[in-house]
Motif scaffolding. Structure first.
Motif, PDB file in Angstrom:
ATOM      1  N   ASN A   1       0.815  -1.217   0.000  1.00  0.00           N
ATOM      2  CA  ASN A   1       0.000   0.000   0.000  1.00  0.00           C
ATOM      3  C   ASN A   1       0.850   1.269   0.000  1.00  0.00           C
ATOM      4  O   ASN A   1       0.354   2.340  -0.322  1.00  0.00           O
ATOM      5  N   VAL A   2       2.111   1.123   0.408  1.00  0.00           N
ATOM      6  CA  VAL A   2       2.981   2.308   0.426  1.00  0.00           C
ATOM      7  C   VAL A   2       3.551   2.471  -0.977  1.00  0.00           C
ATOM      8  O   VAL A   2       4.128   1.528  -1.519  1.00  0.00           O
ATOM      9  N   PRO A   3       3.387   3.650  -1.605  1.00  0.00           N
ATOM     10  CA  PRO A   3       3.936   3.804  -2.958  1.00  0.00           C
ATOM     11  C   PRO A   3       5.443   3.557  -2.963  1.00  0.00           C
ATOM     12  O   PRO A   3       6.121   3.826  -1.968  1.00  0.00           O
ATOM     13  N   VAL A   4       5.943   3.038  -4.081  1.00  0.00           N
ATOM     14  CA  VAL A   4       7.399   2.856  -4.192  1.00  0.00           C
ATOM     15  C   VAL A   4       8.044   4.238  -4.197  1.00  0.00           C
ATOM     16  O   VAL A   4       9.015   4.492  -3.499  1.00  0.00           O
ATOM     17  N   ILE A   5       7.461   5.137  -4.984  1.00  0.00           N
ATOM     18  CA  ILE A   5       7.920   6.537  -4.955  1.00  0.00           C
ATOM     19  C   ILE A   5       6.727   7.438  -4.694  1.00  0.00           C
ATOM     20  O   ILE A   5       5.662   7.256  -5.273  1.00  0.00           O
ATOM     21  N   SER A   6       6.931   8.367  -3.787  1.00  0.00           N
ATOM     22  CA  SER A   6       5.915   9.392  -3.576  1.00  0.00           C
ATOM     23  C   SER A   6       6.620  10.747  -3.557  1.00  0.00           C
ATOM     24  O   SER A   6       7.412  11.030  -2.649  1.00  0.00           O
ATOM     25  N   ALA A   7       6.389  11.526  -4.619  1.00  0.00           N
ATOM     26  CA  ALA A   7       6.972  12.875  -4.676  1.00  0.00           C
ATOM     27  C   ALA A   7       5.864  13.863  -4.338  1.00  0.00           C
ATOM     28  O   ALA A   7       4.747  13.734  -4.845  1.00  0.00           O
TER      29      ALA A   7
ATOM     30  N   ILE B   1       6.029  19.319  -8.539  1.00  0.00           N
ATOM     31  CA  ILE B   1       5.644  17.988  -9.041  1.00  0.00           C
ATOM     32  C   ILE B   1       5.184  17.092  -7.885  1.00  0.00           C
ATOM     33  O   ILE B   1       5.907  16.904  -6.902  1.00  0.00           O
ATOM     34  N   SER B   2       4.000  16.540  -8.010  1.00  0.00           N
ATOM     35  CA  SER B   2       3.522  15.527  -7.066  1.00  0.00           C
ATOM     36  C   SER B   2       3.134  14.302  -7.867  1.00  0.00           C
ATOM     37  O   SER B   2       2.344  14.401  -8.812  1.00  0.00           O
ATOM     38  N   LEU B   3       3.723  13.175  -7.516  1.00  0.00           N
ATOM     39  CA  LEU B   3       3.455  11.947  -8.278  1.00  0.00           C
ATOM     40  C   LEU B   3       3.699  10.741  -7.385  1.00  0.00           C
ATOM     41  O   LEU B   3       4.737  10.653  -6.731  1.00  0.00           O
ATOM     42  N   ASP B   4       2.736   9.830  -7.356  1.00  0.00           N
ATOM     43  CA  ASP B   4       2.913   8.557  -6.651  1.00  0.00           C
ATOM     44  C   ASP B   4       3.082   7.452  -7.676  1.00  0.00           C
ATOM     45  O   ASP B   4       2.353   7.409  -8.660  1.00  0.00           O
ATOM     46  N   VAL B   5       4.033   6.569  -7.434  1.00  0.00           N
ATOM     47  CA  VAL B   5       4.207   5.407  -8.303  1.00  0.00           C
ATOM     48  C   VAL B   5       4.065   4.169  -7.433  1.00  0.00           C
ATOM     49  O   VAL B   5       4.823   3.982  -6.478  1.00  0.00           O
ATOM     50  N   GLY B   6       3.075   3.366  -7.762  1.00  0.00           N
ATOM     51  CA  GLY B   6       2.775   2.199  -6.938  1.00  0.00           C
ATOM     52  C   GLY B   6       3.599   0.994  -7.329  1.00  0.00           C
ATOM     53  O   GLY B   6       4.264   0.981  -8.365  1.00  0.00           O
TER      54      GLY B   6
ATOM     55  N   GLU C   1      13.611  21.585  -3.427  1.00  0.00           N
ATOM     56  CA  GLU C   1      12.671  21.696  -2.301  1.00  0.00           C
ATOM     57  C   GLU C   1      11.577  20.684  -2.519  1.00  0.00           C
ATOM     58  O   GLU C   1      11.216  20.399  -3.664  1.00  0.00           O
ATOM     59  N   GLY C   2      11.020  20.187  -1.428  1.00  0.00           N
ATOM     60  CA  GLY C   2       9.913  19.234  -1.553  1.00  0.00           C
ATOM     61  C   GLY C   2      10.286  17.906  -0.942  1.00  0.00           C
ATOM     62  O   GLY C   2      11.367  17.750  -0.348  1.00  0.00           O
ATOM     63  N   ASP C   3       9.398  16.956  -1.110  1.00  0.00           N
ATOM     64  CA  ASP C   3       9.518  15.701  -0.393  1.00  0.00           C
ATOM     65  C   ASP C   3       9.503  14.542  -1.390  1.00  0.00           C
ATOM     66  O   ASP C   3       8.643  14.493  -2.264  1.00  0.00           O
ATOM     67  N   VAL C   4      10.485  13.646  -1.292  1.00  0.00           N
ATOM     68  CA  VAL C   4      10.437  12.425  -2.101  1.00  0.00           C
ATOM     69  C   VAL C   4      10.660  11.245  -1.176  1.00  0.00           C
ATOM     70  O   VAL C   4      11.637  11.218  -0.408  1.00  0.00           O
TER      71      VAL C   4
ATOM     72  N   VAL D   1      -1.684  12.900 -15.356  1.00  0.00           N
ATOM     73  CA  VAL D   1      -1.206  11.552 -15.054  1.00  0.00           C
ATOM     74  C   VAL D   1      -2.404  10.627 -15.179  1.00  0.00           C
ATOM     75  O   VAL D   1      -3.414  10.831 -14.505  1.00  0.00           O
ATOM     76  N   ASP D   2      -2.300   9.634 -16.053  1.00  0.00           N
ATOM     77  CA  ASP D   2      -3.454   8.765 -16.277  1.00  0.00           C
ATOM     78  C   ASP D   2      -3.014   7.449 -16.894  1.00  0.00           C
ATOM     79  O   ASP D   2      -1.887   7.326 -17.367  1.00  0.00           O
ATOM     80  N   LYS D   3      -3.951   6.499 -16.933  1.00  0.00           N
ATOM     81  CA  LYS D   3      -3.693   5.276 -17.689  1.00  0.00           C
ATOM     82  C   LYS D   3      -3.556   5.661 -19.162  1.00  0.00           C
ATOM     83  O   LYS D   3      -4.230   6.606 -19.618  1.00  0.00           O
TER      84      LYS D   3
END
Ligand code: ATP
Length: 389
Positions: free
Chosen positions: A9-15, A31-36, A71-74, A237-239
């Motif tokens: 459930n925790v994304p591999v990457i969460s920016a 940039i905000s992006l989650d990669v599961g 700056e920001g969170d990854v 961001v989409d399929k």
């Protein structure tokens, strides 16, 4: 080789709200992006929009660039990659990267692949042998090089060197594999073969991949998710098919698809029941349930219709009052498909047909298309206001 799947459930990457400056130039803007887990995310967008910069931020390759400010969170599986206690060697073991240009070390194939594991303390020969075989199998290179592992990697072809780079990246079983246009230097046939090899690698290992590509077909066919960048911002961001069918704005619609989507200006009136449209492509009525949340509730509107070339059918006979009369401008048969540009009034429209058909210049033809498939954009906001269904 198979990647463990703890904490799926925790994304591999969460920016989150990631900003990056090279000196005064802001290359990434919020940039905000989650990669599961197990996703293949393709990063696409025009040259210079920040794809590689974003990728290189994820394994902190950008730390090496002078005057860079981030700056920001990854987070990598919830861990802050910028935390003081994060060891860069450990991060790079967990986040493997393959570059556009194959870059084998000037040493044997075997030593190239065991370089990383040895650095991390693997000494046992049997264990190293096994790692070499499994990673070369993963990179679809084992059969070609198993009898010359001690030969220099520099003696391999470009495509083989690129697969050595992939083997080198996957040997440490990274949580995340970053691929920066890994196939763009390969010839057309090898590129197509390698697409299926990468998909197979993903299937066999359960790896999570973020993939920069200029090639839309590659993005549409390889990925589970596409992230489209523009001037340092993440636009959508989409399929893949959702991005193709329902681009959020005119920019995305124009960027995705080859041949490009047709844009046709029209006027319309929004009301409680939906949207009435009038223009050179005829009169259309759309119900509210097909409208996006951004559609105005009421009022007269200037619109842009988006119609994909493959949605339009050409006929030489007029059989239906809804057909739109057009004149052939140029026909371009190409074996498996024919592209035809036609004039509707002053507007040039591209039609894509399966098979080869020859049309004469200035021939009168009749166009039909399913109204449900049409995208409608508000010309003033440029945003999608009616879905293609
Ligand atoms: P391409 O598709 O051409 O590889 P890209 O989308 O990957 O482009 P980036 O390489 O991330 O784009 O570059 C984004 C912007 O940042 C560009 O304007 C580029 O010129 C600038 N840039 C990249 N690297 C540096 C650097 N080391 N120093 C200064 N500016 C840089």
């Amino acid at each position: 080789m198979r990647y463990s799947m703890e904490n799926t459930n925790v994304p591999v990457i969460s920016a989150k709200d990631l900003n990056l400056w090279y000196g005064d130039f802001k290359a990434l803007k919020g940039i905000s992006l989650d990669v599961g887990e197990r996703e293949i995310t393709a990063l696409i967008g025009p040259s210079g929009c920040g794809k590689s910069t974003f990728l290189k931020t994820l394994n902190r390759m950008n730390d090496l660039v002078p005057n860079v400010r981030i700056e920001g969170d990854v987070r990598l599986k919830g861990e802050d990659i910028f935390a003081r206690e994060m060891q860069l060697t450990d991060l790079r073991r967990r986040v493997g990267m393959v570059f556009q240009k194959a870059n084998p070390f000037p040493m044997s194939i075997y030593d190239n692949i065991t370089y990383g594991p040895k650095l991390h303390g693997v000494r046992n020969k049997a264990e190293l042998d096994e790692l070499v075989e499994s990673s070369l199998r993963g990179a679809a290179l084992w059969d070609e090089v198993k009898d010359r592992l001690k030969k220099s990697a520099l003696g391999l072809s470009g495509g083989q060197q690129q697969r050595v780079a992939i083997a080198r990246a996957i040997v440490s079983e990274p949580r995340l594999l970053l691929l920066d246009e890994p196939l763009s230097n390969l010839d057309a046939k090898l590129r197509v073969d390698m697409r299926s090899e990468l998909k197979r690698l993903h299937h066999d290992t359960g790896s999570t991949i973020i993939y920069v590509t200029h090639d839309q077909v590659e993005a549409l066919t390889m990925s589970t998710k596409i992230a489209l960048f523009r001037e340092g911002e993440l636009v959508q961001v989409d399929k893949p098919l959702e991005l193709y069918d329902n681009p959020c704005d005119l920019y995305t619609a124009d960027f995705i698809g080859n041949p490009s989507i047709n844009f046709v200006e029209a006027s319309g009136t929004a009301g409680a029941s939906g949207l009435s449209v009038d223009g050179v492509m005829g009169r259309l009525e759309f119900s509210r349930e097909d409208m996006t949340p951004e559609a105005p509730a009421s009022g007269d509107l200037k619109l842009v219709l988006g119609i994909r070339p493959e949605q339009i059918t050409i006929s030489r006979e007029k059989t239906d009052a809804a057909q739109v009369e057009a004149r052939v401008y140029a026909g371009m048969p190409a074996g498996s498909e024919t592209l035809v540009s036609v004039r509707v009034g002053e507007k040039l429209i591209t039609v894509k047909e399966l098979g080869s058909t020859h049309y004469a210049g200035d021939e009168t033809v009749y166009l039909s298309y399913p109204p449900k498939k049409v995208n409608v954009f508000d010309a003033s906001t440029k945003r999608l206001i009616k879905y293609s269904r």
